[in-house]
Each structure stands twice: as C-alpha cells, then as structure tokens.
Design an enzyme around this catalytic site. Structure first.
Site, PDB file in Angstrom:
ATOM      1  N   GLU A  99      44.047  40.598  77.551  1.00  0.00           N
ATOM      2  CA  GLU A  99      45.277  41.378  77.477  1.00  0.00           C
ATOM      3  C   GLU A  99      45.139  42.449  78.556  1.00  0.00           C
ATOM      4  OE1 GLU A  99      47.829  44.596  74.907  1.00  0.00           O
ATOM      5  OE2 GLU A  99      45.658  44.618  75.028  1.00  0.00           O
ATOM      6  N   ASP A 102      47.510  37.614  54.657  1.00  0.00           N
ATOM      7  CA  ASP A 102      46.048  37.529  54.575  1.00  0.00           C
ATOM      8  C   ASP A 102      45.561  36.202  55.138  1.00  0.00           C
ATOM      9  OD1 ASP A 102      46.538  35.675  52.387  1.00  0.00           O
ATOM     10  OD2 ASP A 102      46.800  37.422  51.097  1.00  0.00           O
ATOM     11  N   ASP A 149      51.428  35.763  52.680  1.00  0.00           N
ATOM     12  CA  ASP A 149      50.693  36.543  51.683  1.00  0.00           C
ATOM     13  C   ASP A 149      50.318  35.643  50.513  1.00  0.00           C
ATOM     14  OD1 ASP A 149      49.775  38.375  49.806  1.00  0.00           O
ATOM     15  OD2 ASP A 149      51.788  39.124  49.328  1.00  0.00           O
ATOM     16  N   ASP A 161      41.514  42.688  73.525  1.00  0.00           N
ATOM     17  CA  ASP A 161      42.469  43.780  73.482  1.00  0.00           C
ATOM     18  C   ASP A 161      42.134  44.817  74.548  1.00  0.00           C
ATOM     19  OD1 ASP A 161      44.658  45.157  72.000  1.00  0.00           O
ATOM     20  OD2 ASP A 161      43.102  46.641  71.615  1.00  0.00           O
ATOM     21  N   ASP A 203      50.267  40.884  47.194  1.00  0.00           N
ATOM     22  CA  ASP A 203      50.194  42.335  47.391  1.00  0.00           C
ATOM     23  C   ASP A 203      51.149  42.830  48.464  1.00  0.00           C
ATOM     24  OD1 ASP A 203      48.957  41.436  49.681  1.00  0.00           O
ATOM     25  OD2 ASP A 203      47.122  42.634  49.438  1.00  0.00           O
TER      26      ASP A 203
END
Length: 547
Positions: free
Chosen positions: A286, A44, A36, A227, A40
């Site tokens: 996947e 990211d 991070d 995915d 927050d």
C-alpha cells in the site's frame, strides 16, 4: 433490436499455476463488516469462513483480509497490540487457521494485512517506552521546541488531522513517569495518537516484524498487504514542511515522512524472506507515491510483487485522464517487469459509485469502470460490496461514527465510516443477513434489494455482471495477461481498448454513441442496441467483444 448477453458464471476453478499474482483478481474483506457469526454486530473470522463459497462462486483468486490482530480498536484494528494473537472480537487463532485451510480447499489464496509503520499505544513495547525502558528507542521520541519544550518537534501533521506529535510525561527513572510539568518528550504518530510510529532505524524492529511475517507464513497465509509501505522511513533530521493541510499532498508529492528511498531496503529484505517459502507467497505494497514512476520502484524484481495503483483509483470519470493514467501506469510497471495492480475502491475511500455521480448515474459509471478495469493487463482488487453496486452511506449519524479522523479537532469528513457499513446478504432479517445481532454501523433501509440474495440469478444485476465478467476473464487467455494495450480510434468520449482477440468499448458520455459492430459481443454493463452492421452503445457503459 437488442442482443441478450449471457450472465451465467461457471463454477470456480482454482488456478494453481506459477506467477498467479500477475493477473489475479483479489477480493478485499473488511473483517468488521463482512459477516458476523456470533451475533455481536461485528464481523469475525468464522463469519468470513462461512461466506467463502460466495467468493469462490464469484470467481476471484484470492481474499485479502484486513487486520484481525489483538487491538484496542482505536483505528479499526490498524493499531496492533499483539501481532501474533487474534482479537477476541474476531475469534481465536484456531479460527484463522480454519479460515486459511478452508480457503485453500476452495482454491482461494489468503492475503493478510501487516501493519509495520506503527503499533498500538497499548503494545508492550510502547508501554515500556513510556516507562523509560530501552524500547523507547523503538519509537520516535523527540524533545519539543520552545522555551520549555512545549511546542512539537516539527510541523508535521497527522493524516487524520492535527499535529503528528503528542507530548508525554517524562519517565522518572524508576519505571514510572513524573508529572507533566517536568517536561516530557513528544512521540511521532502519523495517524492517530494511539498509533505511535516505529523507528525502523533500530535493528530490533526489523527482527520483530520479520518474526511476525514468519509466524503467519508458517500458518499458511499466501502473502501480506503491507499497510503504509511508503511510510516506515523518515527523512534525516525530520525537517519542517512549511505547509498546512499536508494530508492533501499525500500521493501528490514526496513528503519527508512518506516515500523515502530507505523503505526499499526493508522491502528487499522482506522479499528475500517471502522467496524462502514454497508456494509463491507475495507482498502487496500500500504505497502512495506522487508518480507512476515512483510507484514502480516498489515492485522492482527484488521488492514487492504488487503495489496498489491509487492514481487509477483517484481518476475522475474522464476518458482522457483514464487513458493517460492507464498508459503511464503500464509503462512504469513494465519498465521494472512488474504487473500493474488496479483498484477502484477500498476501506479508506468513498465507494466509486458515489464518487462517479449521484444515484443511477454513479452506478452506471461504476459498472462500466469495472469492465474497463477487468479488461486491463495485470491484477485487480474488488472491495467487498463492490460486486453488489453498494453506494457510499453518506447520512450516518454523528453518534455512530467510529473513524478517528472524524473526531480530530482539525479532522476530515469521517467518510471512511461510509464505505465500511456491513454488507447485505439477504433481503430481510436482522442486518440483512450480516448477523443475528444487528450491525456495528446502521445499514440503509434500501439495502435489502442490493443484497446477494436479491441479485443472485437476476439478469443484469451488478452481482451477475461481476460473476459473468470474472468467468469471461478466466476463460479468455488474453485478459489479465500481458503488459500493454492498443487504443483504437473512436468518437469523442469513447475509449476503445484492444487486446489479443479481445476489445473493450467504454462510452463515458451521457448519450448513446453509434459505432460499426467491432466483433462478437461477450458482455456489457448496459445492453447495447444492434442495427444493420452498427451498434449503439448506451451512455456510461462498457462492452466486451471477441474479435
């Protein structure tokens, strides 16, 4: 006497040869939980970029990053509302560009997730569909059963529990919707209600997703992890299954909503698109399939480059089952000229140190399994924190849970949160170095001593074991390459796997086992003891040998 084995790893050396993906080691980053940068509490893209030197030093070849696109975050970003935008939680489009460029500078390739089976219910297409626009045909809307359409169209269940259908208000023809009692249709969502499935029978869906792939390829990414690659096509007529608890059947048998033959033409189209770009861009499926043979269909020469081997991931700590699955996997992929892709953990399953046993037993087995996996021919994936030996976090309070399966009325255990807890970088400080503002899921108090800082330079630590293993794998020409292994005779409970000039011994028993010394010891997950021409392999351990 004992023999000290080196754990020092040389600097990362980029491999820019052809077919890089056939034996690549690829590191999975779950973007919310890696690093991070803005305090927050949520990981990211800039945080990933700042921590790329860790991956380069670890010795991996590429990084796979989970979805960072614009999303309401109903399912950790796998509910996409704009495929071409970065969600403000994770940064801006310029941050994605900077990350790719920095990774390439360090010799790392970048694979990003693409989510083609479904969108977010906030996607402009679905909003238009609810209002009765032509985009309604981009999804699976069906009338319900029963006298007033009050029952779902079929008995399909969501992977997250409960029905795979949600009823909506009927569109009023004026860009709005009438009251629920007017009798709306149902839409299909194999996952959360916020993730309506796309209808891949519609040409616009094909055109839009191909455009999305080109957008990110033009930015410079090296490939895509696809995915639910097995789920984009549904059986004609969407027949009932006739059984409950269908999620438990995934990967065990063909279901009318998964592993349908029609998905392969989509993958062929995407392979042609990928081949149109320079630099060997790849597709990674996947794909949950009931057999190794079915899985191999996804990696035929004109389809995807890799497919995750979930049969291996699901394998218990049992030598006979391990050998059986390794042999079947290699035979299936070799039959189509593809590499086998090995994986032990990811963001959807309980971390393997916990799957293999409690406490130190689970960690010993996890370390041994890592060396066994890295000794196999083909490509391997490492899930973030695996190199630290992180266990599953099993005591998260209900109030911090965010996995949608946890909140379904007939849902699962919500275990996916336990493998997604942010990883520790430092011994102390806010969130153990994850960021300055805490972490979105609480970390155990014990994680400081599992951090990158605590393990770096410590002989025998799990981090140094991984660094050393990847260094040996990079230097040894036989590791990763090829498509076969030779099994040698061994005592019960011991696997002895031979490759060209290399041998791996894995003792899966809970007791030491003595063998003749087979060669020169290179690396071990637990230090062996050497006698007069013999070696005693510790319980639950793997050792690499040069022969």
């Amino acid at each position: 006497m004992t023999q000290e084995l080196s754990t020092a790893a040389p600097a990362h050396l980029p491999r820019q040869r052809g077919d890089w993906w056939r034996d690549a080691v690829i590191y999975q980053v779950y973007v919310r939980s890696f690093a991070d940068s803005d305090g927050d509490g949520i990981g990211d893209l800039r945080g990933i970029r700042e921590r790329l030197p860790h991956l380069a030093g670890l010795g991996v070849d590429a990084v796979w990053i989970t979805p960072f696109y614009a999303s309401p975050q109903a399912d950790g970003g796998y509910d996409v509302s704009d495929y071409r935008a970065v969600d403000p939680l994770f940064g801006e489009l310029s941050d994605a560009d900077d990350l790719v460029r920095e990774a390439h500078r360090l010799g790392l390739r970048v694979i990003v997730d693409i989510v083609p089976n479904h969108t977010s219910d906030r996607h402009p297409w679905f909003r238009a569909a609810l209002a009765g626009g032509p985009e309604r045909a981009y999804y699976h809307f069906r009338p319900g059963k029963g006298e007033h359409g009050e029952l779902p169209p079929n008995d399909w269940e969501s992977v997250f529990g409960g029905a795979a259908w949600t009823r909506v208000e009927a569109p009023d023809g004026n860009g709005g919707a009438s009251q629920p009692e007017a009798g709306g249709e149902w839409y299909l969502h194999l996952f959360a209600p916020e993730q309506p499935d796309l209808n891949w029978e519609h040409p616009a869906v094909h055109e839009e997703l191909a455009s999305v792939l080109r957008f990110w390829l033009d930015l410079g990414v090296d490939g895509f992890r696809i995915d639910v690659a097995h789920g984009m096509v549904k059986a004609d007529g969407m027949p009932d299954i006739g059984l409950r608890e269908q999620a438990k059947m995934i990967g065990a048998q063909v279901l009318p909503f998964f592993d349908q033959d029609g998905v392969h033409e989509i993958h062929r189209t995407w392979r042609r698109l990928l081949d149109g770009y320079e630099g060997e861009r790849i597709g990674v499926a996947e794909a949950w399939a009931p057999t190794s043979e079915r899985l191999a269909l996804y990696v035929r020469p004109d389809e995807m480059h890799q497919a995750f081997n979930f049969q291996f991931l699901r394998c218990p700590w049992d030598p006979e089952r391990m050998r059986e699955i390794i042999d079947a996997s290699l035979a299936a992929t070799t039959s189509v000229g593809a590499p086998t892709t090995w994986v032990l953990s990811n963001h959807d399953v309980v971390r393997h140190p916990t799957r293999y046993g409690d406490g130190t037993t689970g960690l010993r087995r996890a370390r041994a399994a890592a060396l066994l996996m890295l000794a196999l021919p083909g490509s391997t994936y490492i899930y973030q924190g695996e190199e630290l030996g992180l266990p599953e976090v099993t005591d998260l309070p209900d109030e911090v849970r965010q996995d949608p399966s946890f909140f379904r009325a007939e849902g699962q255990d919500g275990f996916r949160d336990g493998c997604r807890v942010p990883i520790p970088w430092t011994r102390s400080g806010s969130s153990y170095g994850f960021g300055s503002g805490g972490s979105w899921l609480p970390q155990p108090d014990s994680w400081g001593e599992l951090s990158v800082e605590a393990q770096t330079g410590v002989p025998g630590s799990t981090l140094e074991l991984y660094r050393a293993a990847l260094a040996v794998r990079r230097e040894h020409p036989g590791l990763g390459a090829g498509d076969a292994v030779t099994w040698l005779d061994a005592p019960e409970g011991v696997l002895v796997l031979a490759r060209d000039g290399f041998l791996c011994t894995t003792n899966t028993t809970d007791a030491d086992v003595e063998l003749p010394v087979p060669g020169t010891a290179l690396l071990s997950s637990a230090t062996p003891w050497f006698g007069d021409g013999t070696v005693r392999l510790p319980a639950d351990s793997s050792t690499w040998w040069a022969i």
